[in-house]
Motif scaffolding. Structure first.
Motif, short mmCIF file in Angstrom:
data_model
loop_
_atom_site.label_atom_id
_atom_site.label_comp_id
_atom_site.label_asym_id
_atom_site.label_seq_id
_atom_site.Cartn_x
_atom_site.Cartn_y
_atom_site.Cartn_z
N VAL A 234 1.63 -13.14 19.82
CA VAL A 234 1.16 -13.13 18.63
C VAL A 234 -0.44 -12.73 18.16
O VAL A 234 -0.76 -11.97 17.47
CB VAL A 234 1.24 -14.77 17.92
N ASP A 236 -3.41 -10.39 18.68
CA ASP A 236 -3.89 -9.18 19.31
C ASP A 236 -5.29 -8.80 19.45
O ASP A 236 -5.91 -7.76 19.84
CB ASP A 236 -3.38 -7.85 18.39
N VAL A 240 -4.92 -10.30 14.30
CA VAL A 240 -4.65 -11.52 14.34
C VAL A 240 -5.68 -12.03 15.60
O VAL A 240 -5.68 -11.63 16.59
CB VAL A 240 -3.17 -11.74 14.80
N ILE A 262 -1.29 -17.93 11.14
CA ILE A 262 -2.35 -17.36 12.16
C ILE A 262 -3.40 -16.76 11.23
O ILE A 262 -3.55 -16.86 10.15
CB ILE A 262 -1.56 -15.89 12.42
N ALA A 280 3.05 -8.41 15.20
CA ALA A 280 3.25 -9.53 15.67
C ALA A 280 4.59 -10.01 15.94
O ALA A 280 4.96 -10.56 17.15
CB ALA A 280 2.41 -10.81 15.07
N ARG A 283 6.41 -7.99 18.84
CA ARG A 283 5.60 -8.38 19.93
C ARG A 283 6.46 -9.78 20.53
O ARG A 283 6.75 -9.88 21.56
CB ARG A 283 4.21 -8.66 20.02
#
Length: 335
Positions: A234, A236, A240, A262, A280, A283
């Motif tokens: 989540v 990065d 985020v 987040i 996110a 990912r």
């Protein structure tokens, strides 16, 4: 049903139990052994259980509907729970009753070679079935112990088949011991005692299965490894910056719901935040492919609020939810 559902193990167990049930019932007719009758009912109940598992796997594949928007993945849990009920009532309670009656009204075993021969055949067949279940389980068990695998597995079929096959093997040994002692002593009470022990064993296994499948029915979170992968995916470090709090829920053995609040940079535009959320989500799906339903809610992290407990900090797995209405509206993943 997916490969992890253990279809091969279920089919192997079904074939073994059907052939064994017929053989045991024939042995009961010729010998009058109550252990044979209890074991034939046990094998017949196990055959029905495998049928229930296959039916549950088929029904779980149905597409989501407006009435059931998250699909039917939990049907596998429902049918596994039904297995525990059948094993308890049809297998365990019947064997306990039959054992009690045989102890109360014992009689000698006739044509001893029938039950002994069938039990030896059944033990060999169950060993092959149990071996298949172990081989299938090892493909998904990883480094977990067998106890941990039964307790933590999100797919119920393999733990059910494993416990059933283990119970069947032990039950056959108990039946063979009861018949052997009855023949050696000429006292049919031993046959009844063996039957009673089989019933108690089946009831214990049924209770274990009921407890484990009940937990799955109530809704379990992702495993620790998957939670850590999701956390790492989540954030990065740019848009985020952290997870404020997160919840996961298994909608089925191979379908996971992820919902998280987040923290994003306060000066990002709505378009940049939306792009960051989409990235996110991608990912997360790459890290944990079974994460198919994802809801990410952007918010501005407030250290002072977090210290006061109204805006949970970095403990993404266990922190309490933020109050309703706090922060921007959640963004649906588009699943």
């Amino acid at each position: 049903m997916s490969a992890s559902g253990g279809t091969k193990a279920i089919v192997a167990a079904l074939a073994a139990n059907l052939s064994i049930a017929v053989a045991k019932f024939v042995a009961f007719l010729f010998s009058g052994s109550s252990s044979m009758l209890a074991e034939s009912v046990h094998s017949l109940a196990d055959s029905g259980n495998q049928g229930l598992l296959l039916l549950g796997g088929k029904r779980a594949k149905r597409e989501a509907t407006p009435e059931h928007p998250f699909g039917y993945g939990r049907e596998r849990y429902i049918y596994a729970f039904l297995v525990s009920i059948v094993l308890f009532s049809v297998g365990g309670m019947f064997a306990v009753y039959e054992g009690y009656e045989k102890i109360k009204h014992p009689h000698e075993i006739e044509a001893w070679y029938w039950p002994v021969g069938v039990l030896v055949f059944a033990i060999i067949a169950e060993i092959f079935s149990f071996r298949t279940a172990i081989k299938e389980s090892n493909q998904t068990r990883g480094k977990r112990s067998w106890t941990e695998f039964v307790r933590r597995s999100k797919a119920p079929e393999l733990p059910v088949v494993l416990l059933e096959d283990l119970g069947a093997l032990v039950g056959l040994i108990l039946a063979l011991g009861g018949v052997g002692l009855a023949l050696a002593t000429g006292n049919g009470v031993w046959d009844g005692i063996g039957t009673l022990c089989i019933g108690i064993l089946l009831i214990l296994i049924a209770i274990i299965l009921a407890v484990e499948t009940k937990s799955l029915l109530l809704g379990e979170s992702a495993g620790i490894e998957d939670v850590e992968k999701i956390k790492a995916a989540v954030v990065d470090g740019e848009t985020v910056t952290r997870i404020i709090h997160m919840r996961t829920l298994h909608l089925g053995p191979e379908e996971l719901l992820v919902a998280a609040k987040i923290a994003v940079q306060h000066d990002e535009t709505a378009a940049e935040v939306a792009d960051a959320i989409n990235a996110a989500e991608n990912r997360i799906r790459e890290a944990v492919p079974i994460a198919r339903v994802i809801y990410l809610e952007p918010d501005i992290y407030n250290a002072e609020a977090a210290a006061g407990g109204t805006n949970p900090g970095t403990d993404a797995a266990t922190a309490p939810s933020t109050r309703a209405g706090e922060g921007p509206a959640a963004k649906d993943s588009g699943h």
